[in-house]
Enzyme design. Structure first.
Site, short mmCIF file in Angstrom:
data_model
loop_
_atom_site.label_atom_id
_atom_site.label_comp_id
_atom_site.label_asym_id
_atom_site.label_seq_id
_atom_site.Cartn_x
_atom_site.Cartn_y
_atom_site.Cartn_z
N LYS A 99 -2.53 -27.88 -17.37
CA LYS A 99 -2.83 -27.45 -16.00
C LYS A 99 -4.03 -28.20 -15.43
O LYS A 99 -3.98 -28.75 -14.34
CB LYS A 99 -3.06 -25.94 -15.98
N LYS B 154 -3.76 -18.23 -12.65
CA LYS B 154 -3.12 -18.37 -13.96
C LYS B 154 -4.14 -18.83 -15.00
O LYS B 154 -5.13 -19.50 -14.69
CB LYS B 154 -1.97 -19.37 -13.89
N ARG C 229 10.89 -30.07 -12.44
CA ARG C 229 10.44 -30.75 -13.66
C ARG C 229 10.93 -32.19 -13.61
O ARG C 229 12.14 -32.45 -13.60
CB ARG C 229 11.00 -30.02 -14.89
N ARG D 154 13.69 -25.71 -10.86
CA ARG D 154 13.82 -24.36 -11.42
C ARG D 154 13.54 -23.36 -10.30
O ARG D 154 12.41 -23.20 -9.86
CB ARG D 154 12.86 -24.20 -12.59
N ASP E 154 5.37 -31.17 -13.30
CA ASP E 154 5.86 -30.06 -12.50
C ASP E 154 5.40 -30.28 -11.06
O ASP E 154 4.20 -30.44 -10.80
CB ASP E 154 5.33 -28.73 -13.02
N GLU F 4 1.43 -29.23 -12.65
CA GLU F 4 1.16 -29.28 -14.09
C GLU F 4 1.63 -30.62 -14.64
O GLU F 4 2.51 -31.27 -14.08
CB GLU F 4 1.87 -28.14 -14.85
N ASN G 152 2.95 -31.58 -18.32
CA ASN G 152 3.32 -31.01 -19.62
C ASN G 152 3.42 -32.11 -20.67
O ASN G 152 4.21 -33.05 -20.52
CB ASN G 152 4.65 -30.27 -19.50
#
Length: 316
Positions: free
Chosen positions: A124, A159, A209, A224, A272, A280, A282
């Site tokens: 993040k 978050k 993604r 998503r 993301d 993000e 990942n």
């Protein structure tokens, strides 16, 4: 190619959607040797990083999709490539594993993703390395600053920095009656740092993604889309995955980040993107290969193995 994979227990793998399984299938189809080990089976002994690896064979059997040979002692430098595909949590055991893998690199092992890069890129917080693509963001554990951020933006996402799969992600509009308890819980009364970001309404069209393989984007993203009544698009909380061609903005983000992430030693990355914003990066165990492949016919795992083979040949 002799390929070792550090992963979760094989019996936990959901073969219909798991990206590691897709990688193994693609490599196996080309005749590469596969070996697997779990995180706890990696050991530093007599100065060498090694592990109890088991040779894996994939079979077409409805009851059991693999066979394993007996575990044998292998130095990681014995393999052409070692893939770190252990799923989070990114806890201290994960960090210890990256230390061992970094030692193995010094002994001649080729590790993807590079262990130091995995440590350096919090999934993040590392978006801040690319501020031109990051939505308005605050990272703090101070309640007063979070309240100020909410007042400024009116609607935010809060978050933890170490969550995965959408866990503990809260949408907080201004005047939310649960504001106090959410901040207290996520910051653990000011003891834990969290991330606040301006809410991006384009989440209704999907949290995309984008997979980068050795710096190059897969031409399709997996959007998503949140289920009704839900803010989060993560598949783990009921989001629906829809493959779609990369947008112009997606390609811009991928083109800017791809070479830099490759240079950092990040071979497989999942970006993301919500709307026009990078949320993000990942790096631990990115997924989405099978969903993209099944909907578009594009062989993502094949692209991954192609890139691995080039690295082993010294062409990357």
């Amino acid at each position: 190619m002799k390929l070792a994979i550090i992963l979760d227990p094989l019996e936990s793998i959901k073969t219909y959607k798991d990206s590691t399984y897709a990688m193994m299938r693609a490599a196996h189809a080309r005749g590469h040797e596969l070996y697997v080990m779990e995180q706890h089976e990696m050991v530093l002994r007599e100065g060498a990083v090694a592990g109890f690896a088991r040779k894996l064979d994939l079979v077409d059997d409805a009851l059991r999709w693999y066979t394993l040979e007996e575990a044998a002692w292998h130095a990681l430098s014995d393999f052409d490539v070692t893939l770190m595909r252990k799923d989070p949590p990114f806890d201290m055991e994960y960090i210890y594993s990256t230390y061992l893998l970094e030692l193995a690199e010094g002994q001649g092992a080729q590790i993807f993703n590079r262990p130091a890069a995995i440590r350096d890129f919090n999934e993040k917080l590392s978006t801040a390395k690319f501020p031109e693509f990051m939505p308005p963001t605050l990272v703090t554990r101070q309640e007063a600053l979070i309240r100020e951020f909410i007042e400024q933006h009116g609607d935010i996402i809060l978050k933890p920095l170490d969550g995965m799969g959408g866990s503990s992600v809260f949408r907080i509009p201004r005047n939310d009656p649960n504001l106090n308890v959410i901040i207290e819980t996520l910051t653990q009364l000011g003891a834990r740092t969290v991330m606040a970001q301006r809410y991006i309404p384009e989440i209704s069209q999907g949290d995309k993604r984008i997979l980068l393989i050795d710096g190059e984007p897969v031409p399709y993203a997996l959007a998503r889309i949140p289920k009704e009544g839900e803010t989060r698009g993560n598949l783990a909380v009921g989001g629906k995955g829809v493959a779609q061609l990369l947008s112009e903005r997606d390609r811009e983000i991928a083109a800017a980040l791809g070479p830099k992430l490759k240079d950092a030693g990040l071979f497989l990355v999942g970006l993301d993107v919500i709307g026009d914003w990078l949320t993000e990066i990942n790096v631990t165990s990115p997924t989405g290969m099978q969903e993209i492949a099944s909907q578009t016919g594009f062989d993502v795992a094949g692209m991954f193995v192609d890139a691995l083979e080039k690295c082993v040949r010294g062409e990357a």
